[in-house]
Design a protein around this motif. Structure first.
Motif, PDB file in Angstrom:
ATOM      1  N   ALA A   1       8.818  13.033  -7.565  1.00 20.11           N
ATOM      2  CA  ALA A   1       7.725  13.350  -8.329  1.00 20.11           C
ATOM      3  C   ALA A   1       6.902  14.046  -7.530  1.00 20.11           C
ATOM      4  O   ALA A   1       6.672  13.878  -6.286  1.00 20.11           O
ATOM      5  CB  ALA A   1       6.868  12.112  -8.747  1.00 20.11           C
ATOM      6  N   ALA A   2       5.962  15.101  -7.957  1.00 18.55           N
ATOM      7  CA  ALA A   2       5.114  16.044  -7.089  1.00 18.55           C
ATOM      8  C   ALA A   2       4.049  15.280  -6.565  1.00 18.55           C
ATOM      9  O   ALA A   2       3.993  15.658  -5.286  1.00 18.55           O
ATOM     10  CB  ALA A   2       4.675  17.040  -8.074  1.00 18.55           C
ATOM     11  N   GLU A   3       3.431  14.422  -7.312  1.00 19.32           N
ATOM     12  CA  GLU A   3       2.351  13.697  -6.754  1.00 19.32           C
ATOM     13  C   GLU A   3       2.952  12.589  -5.478  1.00 19.32           C
ATOM     14  O   GLU A   3       2.006  12.557  -4.474  1.00 19.32           O
ATOM     15  CB  GLU A   3       1.781  12.688  -7.795  1.00 19.32           C
TER      16      GLU A   3
ATOM     17  N   ILE B   1       3.430  15.297  -2.340  1.00 20.71           N
ATOM     18  CA  ILE B   1       2.288  15.820  -1.836  1.00 20.71           C
ATOM     19  C   ILE B   1       1.624  14.780  -1.214  1.00 20.71           C
ATOM     20  O   ILE B   1       0.844  14.996  -0.134  1.00 20.71           O
ATOM     21  CB  ILE B   1       1.590  16.433  -3.060  1.00 20.71           C
ATOM     22  N   GLY B   2       1.397  13.564  -1.961  1.00 15.40           N
ATOM     23  CA  GLY B   2       0.668  12.547  -1.015  1.00 15.40           C
ATOM     24  C   GLY B   2       1.090  12.134   0.144  1.00 15.40           C
ATOM     25  O   GLY B   2       0.253  11.918   1.118  1.00 15.40           O
ATOM     26  N   VAL B   3       2.185  11.781   0.468  1.00 17.10           N
ATOM     27  CA  VAL B   3       2.866  11.886   1.861  1.00 17.10           C
ATOM     28  C   VAL B   3       2.675  12.826   2.786  1.00 17.10           C
ATOM     29  O   VAL B   3       2.450  12.582   3.947  1.00 17.10           O
ATOM     30  CB  VAL B   3       4.336  11.179   1.804  1.00 17.10           C
TER      31      VAL B   3
ATOM     32  N   GLY C   1       0.805  -1.388   0.040  1.00 19.25           N
ATOM     33  CA  GLY C   1      -0.109   0.038   0.112  1.00 19.25           C
ATOM     34  C   GLY C   1       0.872   1.428   0.016  1.00 19.25           C
ATOM     35  O   GLY C   1       0.141   2.444   0.057  1.00 19.25           O
ATOM     36  N   GLY C   2       2.117   1.360   0.189  1.00 16.59           N
ATOM     37  CA  GLY C   2       3.013   2.332   0.110  1.00 16.59           C
ATOM     38  C   GLY C   2       2.845   3.181   1.378  1.00 16.59           C
ATOM     39  O   GLY C   2       2.387   2.728   2.530  1.00 16.59           O
ATOM     40  N   GLY C   3       3.983   4.133   1.343  1.00 17.73           N
ATOM     41  CA  GLY C   3       4.038   4.860   2.323  1.00 17.73           C
ATOM     42  C   GLY C   3       2.941   5.756   2.935  1.00 17.73           C
ATOM     43  O   GLY C   3       2.608   5.864   4.155  1.00 17.73           O
ATOM     44  N   VAL C   4       1.992   6.224   2.014  1.00 15.43           N
ATOM     45  CA  VAL C   4       0.610   6.571   2.448  1.00 15.43           C
ATOM     46  C   VAL C   4      -0.137   5.704   3.537  1.00 15.43           C
ATOM     47  O   VAL C   4      -0.731   6.226   4.281  1.00 15.43           O
ATOM     48  CB  VAL C   4      -0.244   7.125   1.230  1.00 15.43           C
TER      49      VAL C   4
ATOM     50  N   PHE D   1       6.758  22.243  -4.886  1.00 16.56           N
ATOM     51  CA  PHE D   1       5.748  21.372  -5.006  1.00 16.56           C
ATOM     52  C   PHE D   1       4.755  21.454  -3.889  1.00 16.56           C
ATOM     53  O   PHE D   1       3.386  21.497  -4.363  1.00 16.56           O
ATOM     54  CB  PHE D   1       6.099  19.941  -5.127  1.00 16.56           C
ATOM     55  N   VAL D   2       4.960  21.414  -2.602  1.00 19.53           N
ATOM     56  CA  VAL D   2       4.038  21.433  -1.537  1.00 19.53           C
ATOM     57  C   VAL D   2       3.357  22.805  -1.621  1.00 19.53           C
ATOM     58  O   VAL D   2       2.181  22.901  -1.215  1.00 19.53           O
ATOM     59  CB  VAL D   2       4.800  21.147  -0.077  1.00 19.53           C
TER      60      VAL D   2
END
Length: 243
Positions: free
Chosen positions: A117-119, A122-124, A87-90, A163-164
Motif C-alpha cells: 500500500a502506498a501509505e 511512504i510512511g517508512v 507502534g509499527g515499523g515507523v 509511490f515514493v
C-alpha cells in the motif's frame, strides 16, 4: 524461547576467512517481524552465511524488542516489517534514528512487508528506511537488496518506487479517508487481498494467520464500512485504488 534474540550484547563482525558470499562480502542483519514462522523462513533462506554472506545476528517480534536488539547488535541492515505490535515499523525507525544518523557505522533499514500500500511505503521511507520490498521477493533478490542497502542505495520494486516518487514530487498532503482510518492495519491487509480475489485460505497462508481469524477480520471490515458482501467490498476498495 523469547521472540527477541541477539540482545545480550553486540555481536562483533567476523572476518572473511570465516565464510561469506561469493564475492567475500558480509552483512550483519536483524530480522524484525511479528510472525515467528516468517522469520524462520527468512533465516533459512538468506542466513546461510557461508553461501550468502548474510549473518542474522538478532530477531524481534515487536517494537520494544526491535529497539533493544538493534541497539545491542548494531547490524548493518535491519529487515523491518511495517505492521508490528507496539507502534509499527515507523516507531522502530523513530526510536532508532540516532543509530541511522551515525556517520561512521550507520544502521540502515529495509522494509520487508506483505503490504504494498502506498501509505505504508511512504510512511517508512519518510521515517528513514532506505528501501521497501514485499514478501514475494526471492531469496537471491533479498540478499542482493541487503547488500545494496548496506552500500547506501535505495531499493524498491518499480511499482513501489512510483509511490515514493509521486509522494515526494507532490506538495499536497494526501486527503484523509475517514472510512479507511476506521480499519486497523491488519484489516486493511485483509481488505486488499479480498479485493484482489484471494480466497480465505490463501489470505491466511500469506498473512500467517488462521482462516477463522481471516473471517473475523472480514466481518469487522464489512461492519465498519457498512457493506454487505465481498462484491461491495471489492468495489469499495477499487474505487479508492487500494487494489
Amino acid at each position: 524461547m523469547s521472540d527477541a534474540t541477539g540482545a545480550n550484547g553486540p555481536t562483533e563482525p567476523t572476518g572473511a576467512d570465516e565464510g561469506g558470499g561469493a564475492d567475500g562480502r558480509r552483512a550483519r542483519v536483524v530480522l524484525v517481524d511479528d510472525h515467528r514462522m516468517f522469520r524462520t523462513g527468512v533465516q533459512a533462506e538468506i542466513g546461510r552465511t557461508d553461501v550468502t554472506g548474510v549473518e542474522v545476528v538478532g530477531e524481534a517480534a515487536d517494537v520494544d524488542q526491535a529497539v533493544t536488539v538493534i541497539t545491542a547488535t548494531r547490524p548493518e541492515v535491519v529487515l523491518l516489517d511495517v505492521h508490528l505490535p507496539g507502534g509499527g515499523g515507523v516507531e522502530v525507525l523513530r526510536r532508532c534514528s540516532p543509530l541511522m544518523a551515525d556517520a561512521e557505522n550507520p544502521v540502515r533499514f529495509l522494509a520487508l512487508s506483505v503490504s504494498d500500500a502506498a501509505e505504508d511505503v511512504i510512511g517508512v521511507i519518510r521515517g528513514g528506511a532506505r528501501g521497501y520490498v514485499t514478501k514475494t521477493i526471492t531469496g537471491a533478490d533479498l540478499v542482493d537488496s541487503v547488500f545494496r542497502v548496506q552500500d547506501g542505495d535505495a531499493v524498491f520494486s518499480p511499482r513501489l518506487a512510483g509511490f515514493v516518487l509521486d509522494a515526494f514530487a507532490s506538495t499536497d498532503a494526501p486527503p484523509v479517508d475517514e472510512d479507511l482510518d476506521r480499519l486497523t492495519q491488519r484489516e486493511r491487509e485483509v481488505l486488499r487481498l479480498i479485493a484482489r480475489g484471494y480466497a480465505y485460505k490463501e489470505i491466511a497462508k500469506q498473512l500467517f494467520i488462521s482462516v477463522k481469524t481471516v473471517e473475523s477480520h472480514v466481518s469487522a471490515v464489512l461492519r465498519k464500512l457498512q457493506l454487505s458482501n465481498r462484491h461491495e467490498l471489492t468495489r469499495w476498495a477499487t474505487a479508492r485504488r487500494l487494489v
